[in-house]
Design a protein around this motif. Sequence first.
Motif, PDB file in Angstrom:
ATOM      1  N   GLN A 122      26.621  41.358 -73.406  1.00 36.13           N
ATOM      2  CA  GLN A 122      26.628  42.781 -73.754  1.00 36.13           C
ATOM      3  C   GLN A 122      27.267  43.009 -75.125  1.00 36.13           C
ATOM      4  OE1 GLN A 122      28.287  45.352 -70.798  1.00 36.13           O
ATOM      5  NE2 GLN A 122      27.047  44.524 -69.118  1.00 36.13           N
TER       6      GLN A 122
ATOM      7  N   VAL B 228      23.867  40.809 -66.834  1.00 33.16           N
ATOM      8  CA  VAL B 228      24.567  41.105 -65.580  1.00 33.16           C
ATOM      9  C   VAL B 228      25.533  39.998 -65.190  1.00 33.16           C
ATOM     10  CG1 VAL B 228      22.669  42.541 -64.763  1.00 33.16           C
ATOM     11  CG2 VAL B 228      22.699  40.111 -64.169  1.00 33.16           C
TER      12      VAL B 228
ATOM     13  N   THR C 158      25.434  46.500 -63.372  1.00 35.38           N
ATOM     14  CA  THR C 158      26.547  45.881 -64.091  1.00 35.38           C
ATOM     15  C   THR C 158      27.336  46.955 -64.818  1.00 35.38           C
ATOM     16  OG1 THR C 158      27.156  44.218 -65.754  1.00 35.38           O
ATOM     17  CG2 THR C 158      25.133  45.450 -66.147  1.00 35.38           C
TER      18      THR C 158
ATOM     19  N   LEU D 204      15.656  44.354 -61.148  1.00 33.04           N
ATOM     20  CA  LEU D 204      15.673  44.747 -62.552  1.00 33.04           C
ATOM     21  C   LEU D 204      14.484  44.162 -63.303  1.00 33.04           C
ATOM     22  CD1 LEU D 204      19.405  44.389 -63.673  1.00 33.04           C
ATOM     23  CD2 LEU D 204      18.029  46.461 -63.721  1.00 33.04           C
ATOM     24  N   GLN D 205      14.260  42.876 -63.106  1.00 33.98           N
ATOM     25  CA  GLN D 205      13.161  42.223 -63.810  1.00 33.98           C
ATOM     26  C   GLN D 205      11.816  42.783 -63.385  1.00 33.98           C
ATOM     27  OE1 GLN D 205      14.242  38.211 -62.723  1.00 33.98           O
ATOM     28  NE2 GLN D 205      15.329  37.849 -64.663  1.00 33.98           N
TER      29      GLN D 205
ATOM     30  N   GLN E 127      18.482  51.362 -63.601  1.00 33.85           N
ATOM     31  CA  GLN E 127      19.024  50.414 -62.628  1.00 33.85           C
ATOM     32  C   GLN E 127      20.012  49.438 -63.274  1.00 33.85           C
ATOM     33  OE1 GLN E 127      15.850  51.022 -63.409  1.00 33.85           O
ATOM     34  NE2 GLN E 127      14.448  50.700 -61.677  1.00 33.85           N
ATOM     35  N   LEU E 128      19.884  49.226 -64.596  1.00 33.62           N
ATOM     36  CA  LEU E 128      20.760  48.269 -65.264  1.00 33.62           C
ATOM     37  C   LEU E 128      22.212  48.744 -65.235  1.00 33.62           C
ATOM     38  CD1 LEU E 128      21.127  45.676 -66.877  1.00 33.62           C
ATOM     39  CD2 LEU E 128      20.540  46.950 -68.953  1.00 33.62           C
TER      40      LEU E 128
ATOM     41  N   LEU F 107      17.949  48.848 -73.337  1.00 33.36           N
ATOM     42  CA  LEU F 107      17.508  48.549 -71.972  1.00 33.36           C
ATOM     43  C   LEU F 107      18.121  49.530 -70.975  1.00 33.36           C
ATOM     44  CD1 LEU F 107      17.624  44.652 -72.064  1.00 33.36           C
ATOM     45  CD2 LEU F 107      15.588  46.079 -71.764  1.00 33.36           C
ATOM     46  N   LYS F 108      19.375  49.924 -71.190  1.00 31.29           N
ATOM     47  CA  LYS F 108      19.970  50.925 -70.296  1.00 31.29           C
ATOM     48  C   LYS F 108      19.229  52.255 -70.382  1.00 31.29           C
ATOM     49  CE  LYS F 108      24.291  51.074 -71.411  1.00 31.29           C
ATOM     50  NZ  LYS F 108      25.691  51.529 -71.358  1.00 31.29           N
TER      51      LYS F 108
ATOM     52  N   THR G 222      24.606  41.524 -57.260  1.00 35.42           N
ATOM     53  CA  THR G 222      23.942  41.164 -58.506  1.00 35.42           C
ATOM     54  C   THR G 222      22.745  40.275 -58.251  1.00 35.42           C
ATOM     55  OG1 THR G 222      26.014  41.353 -59.714  1.00 35.42           O
ATOM     56  CG2 THR G 222      24.274  40.043 -60.732  1.00 35.42           C
TER      57      THR G 222
ATOM     58  N   LEU H 128      18.028  40.150 -69.371  1.00 30.06           N
ATOM     59  CA  LEU H 128      18.526  40.885 -68.207  1.00 30.06           C
ATOM     60  C   LEU H 128      19.433  40.006 -67.352  1.00 30.06           C
ATOM     61  CD1 LEU H 128      15.296  42.841 -67.196  1.00 30.06           C
ATOM     62  CD2 LEU H 128      17.410  43.819 -68.116  1.00 30.06           C
TER      63      LEU H 128
END
Length: 641
Positions: A112, A99, A133, A38-39, A128-129, A122-123, A31, A95
């Motif tokens: 979430q 996670v 997670t 991710l960012q 990649q998200l 976002l998914k 993570t 983000l």
Amino acid sequence: MKTLPAPLVPVLISALIPLLALAAQPARADTAIALPQLQAAARAAQLADDPAWADLLQYEPAPVTGRLRSLADDAGFFNAPDGATNAAAELDATLARLVEPARPDAPDEHPQCRFPARFHWLKSRLPQLAQATPDRPCPRLSAWAAEIRPAGATLVFPSAYVNSPASMFGHTLLRIDAEGQTDATRLLAYTINYAAKADATDGFTFAMKGLFGFYPGTLSSSPYYVKVREYSDMESRDVWEYRLNLTPDETRQLLRHAWEIGATRFDYWFFDENCSYMILRLLDVARPGLRVSRRFPLTAIPVDTVKGVVEVPGLVTEIAFRPAGGTELAHRASRLPPAAMAAAIAVADGRQTPASLGTAPLAIEQLEFADRLVAFRGHAGKLDRDDALARLKAIQTTRSQLPAIDTGSVPVPPRPETGHASGRFGLAAGRAAGAPALFLGLRPAYHDLLDPETGYSRGAQIRFFDIAASQREGHGWRLDRFLPVDIVSVAPRREWTQPLSWKVRFGWERSLGYRLAPSPTVAGGPGAAWEWTSGAGPLMGYVFLENQLLAHGHLEKRWAIGTGPLAGVLWDPAPATRLQLEASRQWFNDGRLERSQARALLRHSLGRDNNLVAEYEWTRAELSADGRQERRMALGWQRYF
């Protein structure tokens, strides 16, 4: 087998400890590596600049600067300290939180579950998200969605109800249509409703607090039959249903965002951040790119937002009308002769037995009218519950022994979106106080007694921030009137109901004659109204006890309070024409002040957006500059916008 020298064992163990610790926490290490990626991916995709992200954060441009800022007035709605104004910082912080590992003892508190609409969007934009997670369980959200079973949505518009402060403008809410729903089960569907958490019971206080954002807005969910009972039965408001073509996936995203804002404080403002605007923003989140809320940058009057939704190509697929209890009663009353009506009312009052009406077809209609009248009074709290149940049982027992007949259906009135726009601008020329003059008028909202009634409630006047100015020959422009609130309810009395008419207004107006400056005033009072129908056109008459408190430097104590009668009529001699006549007289505690006034107003519509208007007003106020009578005449044009 050879053994290691004893001195080397501690050295090797100390070297292996960090490696063993690292191996024991693979998820946290992954993570930590995935979050910067991710960012970076989100920045590369410019997600912070995506309008859909702005909609999820409830962003809108500030009126003056144009900079985006959130309508949410709750820090808990954001993950970054400056998330209310910084979309990029909020994206990075969101983000990072999504996670985070979940707490086994509080799964619903995971980000979430707190922000499911953001997580879902976002998914869809960052594959990649999902790799970084897993989807966390959200028991409360899942149970709520399972109960609703979303498959589509319907925009619901209960018409305006001027005798309820929270309903004077009308209202909009969403019905979430369930999978496998039929006409028979439609009332069991759930609604998404946004409203002010108000504590006022009178129109004046509610209007003041609502105008300046002193109420919090709250989002709630309840079965549709509860709302229908509230609107149709208890408040006698017609209900319009606009079926939307949202897909099941879009409807589920709408519910996710409703979940997000349900626990968030928003300041409720009458004109913009109100029930209708929040409903439009839910639709914008459900279907990215719709942006229907952007059609209303300044005000979001419910009836105007309905028009905005209908104007979106293909968004509305079906329109249905659900008449109120009072509307159905009026229809059934129109089918009964006066003597039959009196007998039916006597049965509803308990003064006459249901069997005394006989068995003729007319008696059947009388029984059905009496049945609905008892229910109408019971819902309105005007009849004791036990008395209502006893009378209903007697009426229905008698009615069940008679054959079924066709009593006709309630006529469907013009739809709300077919009426005039709520804003109005006017320009006129004429004379005032003996001199030629020009007149300007501006009313941002919403409707008055002279306006065409198509799509609006009959006998209801609701004006906010009504402004009038004039320029007389030899003088510059002067303010004639500024009324933040001007409400009039002209509710006709009928054989079966006797509602109270009432009025209230406050602001600045020329109460002491045209030659004197406008003065602060608060006015209003109770009244009564009646209505007649004839070949010459509908006619409505009304009387009020007009009470007024005003302040002015020409008064003996600089203020005065007075009272007196006001009488008027509204007459529609032709479909596009309305005439209003009024006369009043008031006496004040300042012995020098008495005021009499008479006026006539004529409106002729030129289509939905334009009017020709004529006005004559005569005023006599003892404190006018020279004590003479004053007249005002004007001929002009009005434009709705």
